[in-house]
Design a protein around this motif. Sequence first.
Motif, PDB file in Angstrom:
ATOM      1  N   SER A  27      -6.372  -5.252   0.749  1.00  0.00           N
ATOM      2  CA  SER A  27      -7.123  -4.917  -0.458  1.00  0.00           C
ATOM      3  C   SER A  27      -7.245  -3.404  -0.568  1.00  0.00           C
ATOM      4  CB  SER A  27      -8.523  -5.548  -0.422  1.00  0.00           C
ATOM      5  OG  SER A  27      -8.443  -6.947  -0.329  1.00  0.00           O
ATOM      6  N   TRP A  28      -7.005  -2.884  -1.773  1.00  0.00           N
ATOM      7  CA  TRP A  28      -7.103  -1.438  -2.017  1.00  0.00           C
ATOM      8  C   TRP A  28      -8.102  -1.177  -3.136  1.00  0.00           C
ATOM      9  CZ3 TRP A  28      -1.178   0.152  -2.163  1.00  0.00           C
ATOM     10  CH2 TRP A  28      -0.655   0.006  -0.867  1.00  0.00           C
ATOM     11  N   PRO A  66      -8.340 -10.653  -8.569  1.00  0.00           N
ATOM     12  CA  PRO A  66      -7.424  -9.686  -9.184  1.00  0.00           C
ATOM     13  C   PRO A  66      -6.284  -9.342  -8.215  1.00  0.00           C
ATOM     14  CG  PRO A  66      -9.711  -9.013  -9.472  1.00  0.00           C
ATOM     15  CD  PRO A  66      -9.718 -10.147  -8.506  1.00  0.00           C
ATOM     16  N   LEU A  67      -5.053  -9.386  -8.717  1.00  0.00           N
ATOM     17  CA  LEU A  67      -3.881  -9.170  -7.867  1.00  0.00           C
ATOM     18  C   LEU A  67      -3.000  -8.070  -8.435  1.00  0.00           C
ATOM     19  CD1 LEU A  67      -2.749 -12.847  -7.131  1.00  0.00           C
ATOM     20  CD2 LEU A  67      -3.996 -11.324  -5.609  1.00  0.00           C
ATOM     21  N   ALA A  68      -2.384  -7.307  -7.527  1.00  0.00           N
ATOM     22  CA  ALA A  68      -1.404  -6.282  -7.902  1.00  0.00           C
ATOM     23  C   ALA A  68      -0.137  -6.527  -7.095  1.00  0.00           C
ATOM     24  CB  ALA A  68      -1.950  -4.888  -7.638  1.00  0.00           C
ATOM     25  N   TYR A  69       1.014  -6.605  -7.783  1.00  0.00           N
ATOM     26  CA  TYR A  69       2.296  -6.858  -7.133  1.00  0.00           C
ATOM     27  C   TYR A  69       3.113  -5.570  -7.113  1.00  0.00           C
ATOM     28  CZ  TYR A  69       1.205 -11.806  -7.710  1.00  0.00           C
ATOM     29  OH  TYR A  69       0.602 -13.032  -7.664  1.00  0.00           O
ATOM     30  N   PHE A  70       3.635  -5.242  -5.916  1.00  0.00           N
ATOM     31  CA  PHE A  70       4.456  -4.055  -5.745  1.00  0.00           C
ATOM     32  C   PHE A  70       5.783  -4.426  -5.095  1.00  0.00           C
ATOM     33  CE2 PHE A  70       0.141  -2.412  -5.658  1.00  0.00           C
ATOM     34  CZ  PHE A  70       0.213  -1.267  -6.429  1.00  0.00           C
ATOM     35  N   ILE A  71       6.754  -3.514  -5.237  1.00  0.00           N
ATOM     36  CA  ILE A  71       7.969  -3.582  -4.432  1.00  0.00           C
ATOM     37  C   ILE A  71       7.850  -2.509  -3.355  1.00  0.00           C
ATOM     38  CG2 ILE A  71      10.447  -3.139  -4.388  1.00  0.00           C
ATOM     39  CD1 ILE A  71      10.719  -4.469  -7.023  1.00  0.00           C
ATOM     40  N   PHE A  72       7.828  -2.924  -2.100  1.00  0.00           N
ATOM     41  CA  PHE A  72       7.715  -1.996  -0.979  1.00  0.00           C
ATOM     42  C   PHE A  72       8.982  -2.058  -0.136  1.00  0.00           C
ATOM     43  CE2 PHE A  72       3.187  -2.678  -1.848  1.00  0.00           C
ATOM     44  CZ  PHE A  72       2.728  -1.367  -1.833  1.00  0.00           C
ATOM     45  N   PRO A  73       9.410  -0.941   0.404  1.00  0.00           N
ATOM     46  CA  PRO A  73      10.579  -0.947   1.288  1.00  0.00           C
ATOM     47  C   PRO A  73      10.234  -1.581   2.622  1.00  0.00           C
ATOM     48  CG  PRO A  73       9.576   1.226   1.259  1.00  0.00           C
ATOM     49  CD  PRO A  73       8.843   0.413   0.226  1.00  0.00           C
ATOM     50  N   PRO A  74      11.212  -2.014   3.395  1.00  0.00           N
ATOM     51  CA  PRO A  74      10.940  -2.595   4.717  1.00  0.00           C
ATOM     52  C   PRO A  74      10.200  -1.608   5.615  1.00  0.00           C
ATOM     53  CG  PRO A  74      13.202  -3.030   4.045  1.00  0.00           C
ATOM     54  CD  PRO A  74      12.645  -2.065   3.042  1.00  0.00           C
ATOM     55  N   GLY A  75       9.362  -2.162   6.504  1.00  0.00           N
ATOM     56  CA  GLY A  75       8.625  -1.334   7.454  1.00  0.00           C
ATOM     57  C   GLY A  75       7.211  -1.028   7.029  1.00  0.00           C
ATOM     58  N   ARG A 106     -18.804   5.408  -9.115  1.00  0.00           N
ATOM     59  CA  ARG A 106     -19.851   5.132  -8.132  1.00  0.00           C
ATOM     60  C   ARG A 106     -19.771   3.702  -7.610  1.00  0.00           C
ATOM     61  NH1 ARG A 106     -24.895   6.672 -11.797  1.00  0.00           N
ATOM     62  NH2 ARG A 106     -23.577   5.366 -13.159  1.00  0.00           N
ATOM     63  N   GLU A 107     -19.112   2.840  -8.346  1.00  0.00           N
ATOM     64  CA  GLU A 107     -18.930   1.459  -7.909  1.00  0.00           C
ATOM     65  C   GLU A 107     -17.454   1.076  -8.036  1.00  0.00           C
ATOM     66  OE1 GLU A 107     -21.477  -1.252  -9.892  1.00  0.00           O
ATOM     67  OE2 GLU A 107     -23.325  -0.181  -9.396  1.00  0.00           O
ATOM     68  N   PRO A 108     -16.624   1.570  -7.106  1.00  0.00           N
ATOM     69  CA  PRO A 108     -15.188   1.278  -7.188  1.00  0.00           C
ATOM     70  C   PRO A 108     -14.915  -0.207  -6.998  1.00  0.00           C
ATOM     71  CG  PRO A 108     -15.747   2.302  -5.086  1.00  0.00           C
ATOM     72  CD  PRO A 108     -16.974   2.382  -5.941  1.00  0.00           C
ATOM     73  N   LYS A 109     -13.924  -0.696  -7.703  1.00  0.00           N
ATOM     74  CA  LYS A 109     -13.507  -2.084  -7.599  1.00  0.00           C
ATOM     75  C   LYS A 109     -12.383  -2.212  -6.569  1.00  0.00           C
ATOM     76  CE  LYS A 109     -16.375  -3.211 -10.838  1.00  0.00           C
ATOM     77  NZ  LYS A 109     -17.601  -3.961 -10.523  1.00  0.00           N
ATOM     78  N   VAL A 110     -12.135  -3.455  -6.186  1.00  0.00           N
ATOM     79  CA  VAL A 110     -11.126  -3.735  -5.171  1.00  0.00           C
ATOM     80  C   VAL A 110     -10.122  -4.718  -5.754  1.00  0.00           C
ATOM     81  CG1 VAL A 110     -10.696  -4.671  -2.867  1.00  0.00           C
ATOM     82  CG2 VAL A 110     -12.762  -3.336  -3.303  1.00  0.00           C
ATOM     83  N   ILE A 111      -8.840  -4.522  -5.415  1.00  0.00           N
ATOM     84  CA  ILE A 111      -7.790  -5.415  -5.879  1.00  0.00           C
ATOM     85  C   ILE A 111      -6.912  -5.785  -4.685  1.00  0.00           C
ATOM     86  CG2 ILE A 111      -6.160  -3.561  -6.495  1.00  0.00           C
ATOM     87  CD1 ILE A 111      -5.406  -5.267  -8.963  1.00  0.00           C
ATOM     88  N   ASP A 112      -6.477  -7.051  -4.628  1.00  0.00           N
ATOM     89  CA  ASP A 112      -5.613  -7.510  -3.541  1.00  0.00           C
ATOM     90  C   ASP A 112      -4.168  -7.151  -3.828  1.00  0.00           C
ATOM     91  OD1 ASP A 112      -7.501  -8.839  -1.780  1.00  0.00           O
ATOM     92  OD2 ASP A 112      -7.756 -10.297  -3.394  1.00  0.00           O
ATOM     93  N   THR A 127      -5.131   3.697 -10.996  1.00  0.00           N
ATOM     94  CA  THR A 127      -5.108   4.230  -9.631  1.00  0.00           C
ATOM     95  C   THR A 127      -5.408   3.106  -8.652  1.00  0.00           C
ATOM     96  OG1 THR A 127      -5.882   6.386 -10.413  1.00  0.00           O
ATOM     97  CG2 THR A 127      -6.088   5.937  -8.056  1.00  0.00           C
ATOM     98  N   ILE A 128      -4.456   2.846  -7.767  1.00  0.00           N
ATOM     99  CA  ILE A 128      -4.609   1.814  -6.748  1.00  0.00           C
ATOM    100  C   ILE A 128      -4.327   2.444  -5.392  1.00  0.00           C
ATOM    101  CG2 ILE A 128      -3.811  -0.404  -5.853  1.00  0.00           C
ATOM    102  CD1 ILE A 128      -3.014  -1.216  -8.640  1.00  0.00           C
ATOM    103  N   GLY A 129      -5.280   2.341  -4.491  1.00  0.00           N
ATOM    104  CA  GLY A 129      -5.098   2.915  -3.160  1.00  0.00           C
ATOM    105  C   GLY A 129      -4.991   4.422  -3.178  1.00  0.00           C
ATOM    106  N   GLY A 130      -5.637   5.060  -4.151  1.00  0.00           N
ATOM    107  CA  GLY A 130      -5.639   6.522  -4.229  1.00  0.00           C
ATOM    108  C   GLY A 130      -4.407   7.117  -4.886  1.00  0.00           C
ATOM    109  N   ALA A 131      -3.464   6.292  -5.357  1.00  0.00           N
ATOM    110  CA  ALA A 131      -2.241   6.793  -5.992  1.00  0.00           C
ATOM    111  C   ALA A 131      -2.125   6.228  -7.401  1.00  0.00           C
ATOM    112  CB  ALA A 131      -1.015   6.411  -5.165  1.00  0.00           C
ATOM    113  N   ASP A 132      -1.553   7.027  -8.295  1.00  0.00           N
ATOM    114  CA  ASP A 132      -1.374   6.588  -9.673  1.00  0.00           C
ATOM    115  C   ASP A 132      -0.217   5.594  -9.754  1.00  0.00           C
ATOM    116  OD1 ASP A 132      -3.425   8.190 -10.534  1.00  0.00           O
ATOM    117  OD2 ASP A 132      -2.100   9.900 -10.995  1.00  0.00           O
TER     118      ASP A 132
END
Length: 865
Positions: A577-578, A675-684, A588-594, A649-654
């Motif tokens: 979760s980020w 709430p869900l966010a889908y990304f493409i991440f490289p291996p590792g 002052r009340e940041p939300k969280v997304i998986d 902004t998710i996890g401190g990045a735009d």
Amino acid sequence: MQDQIPKWAMWFIEKTCSPQFLDELQGDLLELFYRDIDEIGIRAAKRRFIWKALLSPRWYRLPQLGQFQFHIMYKSHFKVAFRHALKHKSATTVQALGLILGLAAVFFISLFIKNELTFDHMHENRDSLYRVLRFDPTTGERSQGTSSLHGAKLLETYPFLSMARFGNDPVKMGGVKPRLVEDFFWADSNFFDLFTFQFIHGNPASCLREVNSLVITAQLSRQLFGTEDALGRMMPVKVYDGDQEFLMKITGIVQDPPKHSHIQFEALGAMANAEILYKSLVKQWGFSWVRTYIQVPDDRIGEVEAGIPNLIRKYLGESPSPRFGITFQPFSDVYLHSQDIPRNTFRGSIRNIQIFGAIGFLILIISLMNYVNLATARAITRVKEIGIRKTLGSRKAGIVGQFIIESILFSLVSGLVALFLVFMGIPRLNALFDLDLSFSVIPWTDWVILFLLLVFLGVVAGLLPSLVMARIPVLGDAKSPIQFKISEWSMTRKFFVGVQYVVTMVLLVSTFVIYKQYIYLKHFDLGFDASQLLHVAVDDRVLQEKLTVLKERMIQLSGVVGVTATGEDLPSKLNNSWDLEWNGSDVREPKVIDIIGVDQEYFDVLGIDFKAGRNFNQGFEVDSARSVILNSQAQSLIGQETLVGQQITIGGADRKVIGVVENHHNTTLHSQISPLAYFIFPPGHRVSPDNLLIKIETGKLTTLLHQMEAVWGEFSSDPFRYNFVDEAFATAYSVEQRFSALIGFFTIIAIVISMVGLFGLVSFIVQLKRKEISIRRILGATQLNLIRLLGHDFFVVFLIALVFAIPIALHFINSWLTSYAYHIQVTGFIIIPAVLLSLSISVLVILYHLQRTSRMNPSDVLSSE
């Protein structure tokens, strides 16, 4: 000095010993007493004198029991009870059946509750242990995952605490053919100071103190080394998440953790290794990867709790995020009071214990009522016997005592039979309901209490029939035994049967609803196509580099429809979760997304529709981790109708939103869609895809699985392990399945007991109305007339019970359903079958007695009357 001798001991000796012994007492025993005073003191001398006095009696001097005059002849009562039971075998069998079934159900429920309540009792420090939970005061949400800093700062602020942390990190152990160990944890060096586990080899105090220290269970030791001694051996350990290999020394071997412990592991590694491996992460408050437990001495938990707000502000600033708050859960509450905590593997339910306790109590009540009903009905056959006994001088106390003694005897024998049935049935019941019940959790004091309770139940159950029989007049009175009736007790008897009806219908309705809820969860529309979807875990970082090639090889197999890679299996645990921010959000009340890592084929293979925008393009360069796809729930959280093309902004990045998909259930239906966010991440990367989801055609499943295993073998030496996603979701509801099965099991017992009770009531009515029934038959009464005669009182009782049963059942079942995020609606179609089933059973009992009565010759009945 003779005054120092205990007077009651002297009296005991005088009453139980011969005159010759009294003379000896003046010599040897007193001489020893005086000597003991000088050598060991007056108190110890008195104890020794009492002990010798108790061992000295001549027991033939004790008064004979026959000298005492009791008003109740116990020996005679037992003989009469035994002879009467043999004389009326069928009635005794029916009466015993209800009581034995009821007691067996109560014993089984008690054993289940006892096993649940003794969870984690093997830990010696359990009364002073607390689990540290992350707590968001704005939402009330609790989580067992904490950062390393939570525990470290607690210990720094309150030095009187003892703390142990441990975090899961799947590893591969071994050299040539490494074995995947999923229950591997990095643990603090004082882990075994707080928790009690039985050591086979090694020192609990120092086994995790050094870097590269490793503790394994006996079962894992046998799997890795067979019967050879594993202590001191060096073991290659490859860490999955850290993608690094350690050479670790086995410094301890422990017995496998008991099943009745919520802390389970196969191996423990020194936390010092994890602090090296995750050096940057362990210093982040948001990296919640460990479970933290503290031991609080002298009941100072209130002091610690009061200082938490200041501790959080000290290290996180004056306006810290509420999601970094913490609370403390007593160790004894972890198993039974953690239903709201996600990813809490071992979760009992205090609510289920309360439900089963209530069911056990109700079954016991209807069993006793059933026994009283039948005992009172059987009393009709003993009117002449009691009348003669009273004519010969028996007092009311004697009559009452006789029936209470019979009832106690009946209760004890039924209890023994019920215990035997439970003892013999435990293995089968454990297998049937997926339980782990054992009589070993019951101390000897509970057996004594059980015996006393059976005696008490016998007294309670026998009290009403004994009072009824005590009112029978003596022969020769104006009201003879033949004319004596006990119909004035019919209201009590009807009340008993009414209670049985209420309990039975409530249990029937509950069983139907609970089962339908389980079926509802099992077949709920998840928002994606889970049928014929195969899941394969990829637990090797090296293999993840080759996922693209592995997917291409799999898709070429005949019968494979589609292949995709994802960072979460299904149902998902959502381990990552980020923070989520957007233009206009409250900082002052940041939300969280998986967060879930996927590839381009993910949404097509699962059949998830797009609400807006597009899917990821082919090629990582086009849609990197800076592009994101959200689900509809995330869009609702942000509160904007058009999100595609906007920056968030998710996890401190735009990130740029390129698409929004329809809501679907990655997790089980125990919780709402998050709430869900889908990304493409490289291996590792920590959230990069490490699971394959393969859509297949199941026509030739066995052949296809063999072909897939062969392809897998080209890329990895790991075993090809798979499961079907729809079956995994169904397995996630095993608690509901077991609960439904148990409720159904006890409902069947309650129905049988109620049938026996109805049998007794109708039998009683037939006994009272034999003469009337015979006369009506002679005068031409039809079967319907006789049913009306026998069933009038019964149907009135049934209708009154129905009025009470329906609201009670609705209240209970609605309160139970509210604990589910998704549940069925209770309608009349669920209540009606329970009512019809109860009514049908009752009509069948009446018809049975009616047919039995119709076979009797009316002239024989009238002549006997």
